[in-house]
Enzyme design. Structure first.
Site, PDB file in Angstrom:
ATOM      1  N   HIS A 123       0.877  -1.173   0.000  1.00 20.77           N
ATOM      2  CA  HIS A 123       0.000   0.000   0.000  1.00 20.77           C
ATOM      3  C   HIS A 123       0.919   1.229   0.000  1.00 20.77           C
ATOM      4  O   HIS A 123       2.018   1.172   0.549  1.00 20.77           O
ATOM      5  CB  HIS A 123      -0.827  -0.051   1.278  1.00 20.77           C
ATOM      6  CG  HIS A 123      -1.916   0.964   1.384  1.00 20.77           C
ATOM      7  ND1 HIS A 123      -1.679   2.273   1.709  1.00 20.77           N
ATOM      8  CD2 HIS A 123      -3.261   0.859   1.222  1.00 20.77           C
ATOM      9  CE1 HIS A 123      -2.827   2.937   1.747  1.00 20.77           C
ATOM     10  NE2 HIS A 123      -3.804   2.097   1.451  1.00 20.77           N
ATOM     11  N   GLN A 203      -4.276  -5.319   6.908  1.00 16.03           N
ATOM     12  CA  GLN A 203      -5.248  -6.274   6.357  1.00 16.03           C
ATOM     13  C   GLN A 203      -5.216  -7.609   7.093  1.00 16.03           C
ATOM     14  O   GLN A 203      -6.045  -8.475   6.820  1.00 16.03           O
ATOM     15  CB  GLN A 203      -4.970  -6.507   4.860  1.00 16.03           C
ATOM     16  CG  GLN A 203      -5.193  -5.291   3.989  1.00 16.03           C
ATOM     17  CD  GLN A 203      -6.663  -4.867   3.940  1.00 16.03           C
ATOM     18  OE1 GLN A 203      -7.568  -5.641   4.234  1.00 16.03           O
ATOM     19  NE2 GLN A 203      -6.890  -3.617   3.579  1.00 16.03           N
ATOM     20  N   LYS A 226     -10.384  -1.189  10.421  1.00 19.34           N
ATOM     21  CA  LYS A 226     -10.552  -2.404   9.602  1.00 19.34           C
ATOM     22  C   LYS A 226     -10.879  -3.606  10.492  1.00 19.34           C
ATOM     23  O   LYS A 226     -11.185  -4.684  10.022  1.00 19.34           O
ATOM     24  CB  LYS A 226      -9.287  -2.670   8.792  1.00 19.34           C
ATOM     25  CG  LYS A 226      -9.000  -1.558   7.774  1.00 19.34           C
ATOM     26  CD  LYS A 226      -7.843  -1.931   6.890  1.00 19.34           C
ATOM     27  CE  LYS A 226      -7.218  -0.736   6.226  1.00 19.34           C
ATOM     28  NZ  LYS A 226      -7.906  -0.288   5.018  1.00 19.34           N
ATOM     29  N   CYS A 364      -4.699   2.372  -3.736  1.00 21.44           N
ATOM     30  CA  CYS A 364      -3.474   2.921  -3.113  1.00 21.44           C
ATOM     31  C   CYS A 364      -2.326   1.934  -3.252  1.00 21.44           C
ATOM     32  O   CYS A 364      -1.539   1.747  -2.300  1.00 21.44           O
ATOM     33  CB  CYS A 364      -3.699   3.269  -1.641  1.00 21.44           C
ATOM     34  SG  CYS A 364      -4.845   4.601  -1.421  1.00 21.44           S
TER      35      CYS A 364
END
Ligand SMILES: Cc1ncc(COP(=O)(O)O)c(C=O)c1O
Length: 406
Positions: A123, A203, A226, A364
């Site tokens: 990212h 993530q 997240k 991104c």
């Protein structure tokens, strides 16, 4: 006990809303996850009952808020299995956590001519801070490539590392390809050569049990939003041996011990890195999100999401002209794809009108797009609350869009 998806979804009132008169199908949790009521209630409870600025006031409300705030630090220490509570630093998010290390670690340990290895699947938040640090110091950012399948080419790592290498920056899970990277292996190679490793866990935390001691990573960064928590809060885990030696990132507030015009001394860890009033409410509510995730069970969540991933992947592949980007063996619940002759942006817009929320664009991650020679992809991502029925709605809608462009 089975995974009671119906009951679980009741904790997320937003999931039963409609958009454009269609039931919402939220397939964008990799960008940000929806929040359970437990998180929303915690925020309300704090503001209604015991809100006050933490750490410095000697009154009941501030004391209670401070206790709750610090209890979340303990919770996170346990959640990621850190050795010491002072290794948990609150930030605004993954991006700020990485910037903190890029600024402070590099200030101390990076010199002209040094190198930082960054994977090709990062990212922008895990590329640009290193480029900025390298520019400041006259150092260099070196690329660790990935295969067309989406696997990191870690066999290249030993040849990329040299005595000038100071740090490797790598995602635990790629936000585009879904690849789960072999962090333990990377860390072993790095440490054999005296190189530190920063892992971008943005993530990974919603899907994997994280044990930073087992991974042996030097730094681990993630965001609350997240992980079903509020936005505006993140965590930097750093090994004490590094954090102790690193200079402060920002000045002001809680990070000082004593200030005079002649000399300022700094607070101990973790406060040395927490300048100014932190996001008190969101940190405390983040604690509720972690409780909720732990009650649901990370393993249960991961198994459920994996079933959705396998099912959706096979259904998408049945559609003619679809290309999936990222088919690593160890993959998390993200599917990036394009349909021949349909721009990802148009696809996203049309699906949105059918009630489906997904992501389109470069995510991104321009270097991933460049790898495949594309500008953008569509991306769906699953969270604990998605269902097989939602995958079916998505597939039917995708087929409709495909027909429109035939
Ligand atoms: C892999 C990865 N790293 C970093 C980030 C940046 O996270 P934040 O915007 O919460 O700082 C994201 C967000 O999408 C991400 O997916």
């Amino acid at each position: 006990m089975g995974y009671d998806i119906k009951k679980l979804r009741q904790n997320f009132p937003v999931l039963s809303r409609q958009v454009y008169n269609k039931p919402l199908v939220y397939l964008d949790s990799a960008a940000s996850a929806q929040k359970p009521v437990q998180v929303l209630l915690k925020e309300e409870q704090l503001y209604n009952n015991y809100y006050g600025n933490i750490h410095r006031a000697a009154h009941f409300m501030a004391d209670q808020a401070t206790a709750d705030f610090e209890a979340v630090r303990d919770k996170i220490q346990k959640f990621i299995h850190a050795e010491f509570r002072e290794e948990i630093i609150f930030t605004k998010g993954t991006t700020e956590s990485i910037n903190l290390v890029a600024s402070s670690f590099c200030e101390k340990f990076l010199s002209a001519g040094d190198e930082i290895i960054v994977s090709e699947m990062e990212h922008h938040s895990n590329i640009v801070p290193w480029q900025l640090a390298a520019q400041r110091k006259g150092a260099k950012v070196v690329k660790l490539p990935f295969t067309d399948n989406g696997d990191l080419r870690i066999e290249k790592l030993p040849e990329l590392i040299n005595p000038k290498t100071k740090l490797i920056a790598v995602a635990h899970i790629s936000n585009v390809l879904g690849t789960i990277n072999p962090i333990t292996e990377i860390v072993k190679i790095a440490h054999t050569n005296g190189v530190a490793v920063l892992v971008d866990g943005a993530q990974a935390v919603p899907h994997l049990t994280i044990d930073v001691q087992e991974l042996d990573a030097d730094f681990y960064a993630f965001s609350a939003h997240k992980l079903y928590g509020p936005n505006g809060v993140g965590v930097l885990y750093g090994k004490k041996k590094w954090l102790d030696k690193m200079p402060p990132y920002q000045g002001g507030g809680e990070m000082i011990s004593e200030v005079s015009f002649e000399k300022t001394t700094f607070n101990e860890l973790p406060y040395k890195f927490e300048a100014g009033t932190p996001n008190i409410t969101s940190v405390i509510a983040f604690g509720a999100a972690i409780d909720f995730v732990l009650e649901t069970g990370l393993e249960n969540i991961a198994n459920w999401e994996h079933k959705l991933l396998t099912y959706a992947t096979s259904k998408i592949k049945e559609i003619e002209g679809v290309k999936i980007y990222g088919e690593a063996n160890r993959k998390s619940s993200v599917i990036s794809f394009n349909i021949e002759g349909v721009h990802a942006y148009d696809l996203g817009m049309l699906l949105d009108k059918m009630g489906i929320a997904l992501r389109t664009g470069h995510h991104c991650a321009d270097t991933v797009m460049q790898h495949f020679g594309i500008q953008s992809t569509a991306r769906i991502s699953f969270a604990m609350y998605n269902t097989k029925e939602e995958v079916d709605v998505f597939i039917r809608s995708l087929k409709k869009v495909r027909m429109m462009f035939k």
